[in-house]
Design a protein around this motif. Structure first.
Motif, mmCIF file in Angstrom:
data_model
loop_
_atom_site.group_PDB
_atom_site.id
_atom_site.type_symbol
_atom_site.label_atom_id
_atom_site.label_comp_id
_atom_site.label_asym_id
_atom_site.label_seq_id
_atom_site.Cartn_x
_atom_site.Cartn_y
_atom_site.Cartn_z
ATOM 1 N N LYS A 80 -6.233 1.361 4.898
ATOM 2 C CA LYS A 80 -6.047 1.325 3.447
ATOM 3 C C LYS A 80 -5.655 2.719 2.983
ATOM 4 C CE LYS A 80 -10.992 1.719 2.682
ATOM 5 N NZ LYS A 80 -12.176 1.142 2.135
ATOM 6 N N GLU A 81 -5.194 2.833 1.752
ATOM 7 C CA GLU A 81 -4.580 4.076 1.279
ATOM 8 C C GLU A 81 -5.490 5.288 1.288
ATOM 9 O OE1 GLU A 81 -4.596 4.143 -3.470
ATOM 10 O OE2 GLU A 81 -3.576 2.398 -2.642
ATOM 11 N N SER A 82 -6.794 5.125 1.232
ATOM 12 C CA SER A 82 -7.689 6.282 1.220
ATOM 13 C C SER A 82 -8.153 6.704 2.615
ATOM 14 C CB SER A 82 -8.901 5.989 0.331
ATOM 15 O OG SER A 82 -9.586 4.855 0.829
ATOM 16 N N ARG A 97 -4.729 12.691 -2.259
ATOM 17 C CA ARG A 97 -5.206 11.875 -3.368
ATOM 18 C C ARG A 97 -4.224 11.929 -4.516
ATOM 19 N NH1 ARG A 97 -11.543 13.429 -3.580
ATOM 20 N NH2 ARG A 97 -11.991 12.664 -1.507
ATOM 21 N N THR A 140 0.845 -1.177 0.000
ATOM 22 C CA THR A 140 0.000 0.000 0.000
ATOM 23 C C THR A 140 0.884 1.231 0.000
ATOM 24 O OG1 THR A 140 -1.719 -1.156 1.209
ATOM 25 C CG2 THR A 140 -1.784 1.237 1.283
ATOM 26 N N GLU A 141 0.593 2.168 -0.860
ATOM 27 C CA GLU A 141 1.321 3.427 -0.903
ATOM 28 C C GLU A 141 0.399 4.545 -0.466
ATOM 29 O OE1 GLU A 141 2.726 4.120 -4.845
ATOM 30 O OE2 GLU A 141 4.364 2.708 -4.653
ATOM 31 N N ILE A 142 0.930 5.468 0.308
ATOM 32 C CA ILE A 142 0.173 6.661 0.683
ATOM 33 C C ILE A 142 1.038 7.875 0.408
ATOM 34 C CG2 ILE A 142 -1.223 5.544 2.453
ATOM 35 C CD1 ILE A 142 0.659 6.923 4.519
ATOM 36 N N SER A 143 0.379 8.988 0.201
ATOM 37 C CA SER A 143 1.080 10.257 0.030
ATOM 38 C C SER A 143 0.492 11.227 1.039
ATOM 39 C CB SER A 143 0.872 10.820 -1.375
ATOM 40 O OG SER A 143 1.390 9.954 -2.340
ATOM 41 N N PRO A 186 -4.399 11.452 3.905
ATOM 42 C CA PRO A 186 -3.517 11.271 2.736
ATOM 43 C C PRO A 186 -3.901 12.210 1.606
ATOM 44 C CG PRO A 186 -5.154 9.515 2.863
ATOM 45 C CD PRO A 186 -5.342 10.361 4.086
#
Length: 176
Positions: free
Chosen positions: A151-153, A174, A124-127, A172
């Motif tokens: 989860k990422e969202s 988008r 999982t990647e997040i920004s 995070p």
């Protein structure tokens, strides 16, 4: 050697006088490496036609001087690494350490391979905005945090290491 001048690698190297090798930036092939033993960066670079035949070290002072001397309109930083142990920045020649004098630089690609998740395993990647994370950590009275997410969202939970009496959330960014 040519790379993007936005890379501030001089801030990632070690300042420990006992760790001379990682107190420098390493250029090898088409990659730049910077580490202090806790954090690391690998960045792409282009070798010049007259580049040094093998890997070489670039002092953080040389790197900072090259960024300062880079043309304002250009996004590139250029350092002439033709002479082992020396860098050319415009008309200036600066002495750099060598692995013989500074010690062996760690094998960054091997370390990176051991520490990162292979793409075929899934991850999982997040920004998120690191300035907001730093602001949140400061508000929580710490400089070290633990991150937890579903989860990422989803919002990322932020805890003080080993202390769940205070916690924060960071949203995070988008990605499209």
């Amino acid at each position: 050697m040519r790379t993007n001048k936005k890379y501030q690698l001089q801030h990632v190297v070690s300042s420990d006088p006992k760790r001379v090798a990682i107190g420098n930036i390493k250029f090898s092939g088409s990659q730049l490496f910077a580490t202090d033993g806790r954090i690391a960066i690998i960045a792409e670079a282009e070798a010049s036609e007259n580049a040094a035949p093998s890997a070489c070290l670039i002092s953080p002072e040389t790197w900072a001087r090259a960024i300062k001397g880079a043309q304002k309109k250009s996004e590139f930083l250029e350092i002439d690494l033709a002479q082992a142990g020396h860098s050319g920045i415009g008309d200036l020649t600066v002495k750099n350490p060598t692995e013989e004098s500074a010690g062996k630089y760690p094998e960054m690609l091997a370390m990176w391979a051991r520490s990162t998740i292979p793409s075929e395993e899934g991850y999982t990647e997040i920004s998120f905005d690191v300035t907001l994370l730093a602001k949140l950590a400061k508000g929580m009275g710490t400089e070290t945090v633990t991150l937890r997410m579903r989860k990422e969202s989803d919002a990322v939970e932020v805890f003080v290491n080993h202390d769940h009496k205070v916690k924060g959330l960071i949203m995070p960014i988008r990605r499209s």
